[in-house]
Design a protein around this motif. Sequence first.
Motif, PDB file in Angstrom:
ATOM      1  N   SER A 104     160.808  46.759   8.899  1.00 43.35           N
ATOM      2  CA  SER A 104     161.161  45.433   8.371  1.00 43.35           C
ATOM      3  C   SER A 104     161.705  44.540   9.485  1.00 43.35           C
ATOM      4  CB  SER A 104     162.133  45.551   7.188  1.00 43.35           C
ATOM      5  OG  SER A 104     163.320  46.159   7.631  1.00 43.35           O
ATOM      6  N   PRO A 150     154.529  37.774  18.498  1.00 43.39           N
ATOM      7  CA  PRO A 150     154.057  36.954  17.376  1.00 43.39           C
ATOM      8  C   PRO A 150     153.444  37.752  16.241  1.00 43.39           C
ATOM      9  CG  PRO A 150     153.075  36.237  19.479  1.00 43.39           C
ATOM     10  CD  PRO A 150     153.921  37.427  19.783  1.00 43.39           C
ATOM     11  N   GLY A 204     154.477  40.717  15.187  1.00 44.98           N
ATOM     12  CA  GLY A 204     155.449  41.596  14.537  1.00 44.98           C
ATOM     13  C   GLY A 204     155.228  43.060  14.875  1.00 44.98           C
ATOM     14  N   LYS A 215     159.166  42.603  11.462  1.00 46.45           N
ATOM     15  CA  LYS A 215     158.515  41.446  10.834  1.00 46.45           C
ATOM     16  C   LYS A 215     159.464  40.255  10.685  1.00 46.45           C
ATOM     17  CE  LYS A 215     155.029  44.165  10.543  1.00 46.45           C
ATOM     18  NZ  LYS A 215     154.015  44.111  11.618  1.00 46.45           N
ATOM     19  N   GLU A 216     160.701  40.419  11.124  1.00 46.05           N
ATOM     20  CA  GLU A 216     161.685  39.331  11.040  1.00 46.05           C
ATOM     21  C   GLU A 216     161.404  38.278  12.117  1.00 46.05           C
ATOM     22  OE1 GLU A 216     164.205  38.863   8.943  1.00 46.05           O
ATOM     23  OE2 GLU A 216     163.661  40.658   7.807  1.00 46.05           O
ATOM     24  N   PRO A 217     161.828  37.025  11.848  1.00 43.42           N
ATOM     25  CA  PRO A 217     161.601  35.962  12.839  1.00 43.42           C
ATOM     26  C   PRO A 217     162.162  36.298  14.219  1.00 43.42           C
ATOM     27  CG  PRO A 217     162.348  35.022  10.765  1.00 43.42           C
ATOM     28  CD  PRO A 217     162.407  36.510  10.599  1.00 43.42           C
ATOM     29  N   ALA A 218     163.293  36.989  14.262  1.00 46.27           N
ATOM     30  CA  ALA A 218     163.905  37.273  15.571  1.00 46.27           C
ATOM     31  C   ALA A 218     162.951  38.105  16.434  1.00 46.27           C
ATOM     32  CB  ALA A 218     165.222  38.025  15.382  1.00 46.27           C
ATOM     33  N   HIS A 219     162.266  39.069  15.828  1.00 49.22           N
ATOM     34  CA  HIS A 219     161.332  39.870  16.626  1.00 49.22           C
ATOM     35  C   HIS A 219     160.011  39.128  16.844  1.00 49.22           C
ATOM     36  CE1 HIS A 219     159.591  43.276  18.620  1.00 49.22           C
ATOM     37  NE2 HIS A 219     158.582  43.290  17.768  1.00 49.22           N
ATOM     38  N   ARG A 220     159.585  38.376  15.816  1.00 49.57           N
ATOM     39  CA  ARG A 220     158.330  37.626  15.980  1.00 49.57           C
ATOM     40  C   ARG A 220     158.442  36.568  17.081  1.00 49.57           C
ATOM     41  NH1 ARG A 220     154.260  38.562  12.268  1.00 49.57           N
ATOM     42  NH2 ARG A 220     154.923  39.475  10.289  1.00 49.57           N
ATOM     43  N   ALA A 221     159.661  36.140  17.377  1.00 49.13           N
ATOM     44  CA  ALA A 221     159.830  35.199  18.487  1.00 49.13           C
ATOM     45  C   ALA A 221     159.445  35.878  19.811  1.00 49.13           C
ATOM     46  CB  ALA A 221     161.276  34.715  18.550  1.00 49.13           C
TER      47      ALA A 221
END
Length: 217
Positions: free
Chosen positions: A43, A55, A57, A46-52
Amino acid sequence: MIPTITAFERSPDRGRGLARDMRVRWALEEVGQPYNVRLLSFSAMKEPAHRALQPFGQIPTYEEGDLVLFESGAIVFHIAERHAGLLPDDPNARARAIAWMFAALNTVEPPIVERGAAALLERDQPWYGERLPLLEDRVRGRLDELSDRLGGADWLDDAFSAGDLLMVTVLRRLDGSRMLEEHPNLCAYVARGEARPAYKRAFDAQLAVFTGNPPPG
Ligand SMILES: N[C@@H](CCC(=O)N[C@@H](CS)C(=O)NCC(=O)O)C(=O)O
């Protein structure tokens, strides 16, 4: 500056060295660069912090000061460019080693991943029985060609390089399929990669995440 990579908190392969942070760990071990690891749950990936950072995830990522990288091939290439030991100095030999990096990821890995994904996700589908042999034929075609090129050599182009590092990790994804065993020279090639002390250190570090027993030191 000590880089930080990301890896699965709980790898679906149960620590068999198939998750792609293994490539990055192995490259870092080959060049003697210490690194930190940040473990992520599915999970958190897939959070924005990791997607930054990534991209799509996924793992792995690589952070070093201001630099953030994703894609295991790009990360291994970056490490190989910055340190001695993974790419030859001779410009032509270096270009050929880079070509093998692309061959591993662009030509050999896709049919292997497609077969693996079908075996994992499509096993219960009515078409699976017909589709699997087609996917396996594609993998076999690539293995035949790679085996012919490798012949009796130890590595793909003279000395061990980042091209071999990536190719060995790609071929290891066939673990359990029995397809690699059809080519004794490819089995021996993978075994040579796995016998490298840097590979073993990387493997043990990744396995330790799963078992919860970090190696000493
Ligand atoms: N082409 C990417 C693929 C990365 C990738 O597929 N990572 C897997 C682990 S080996 C992952 O994060 N899977 C979880 C997901 O895609 O949700 C790379 O080489 O870095």
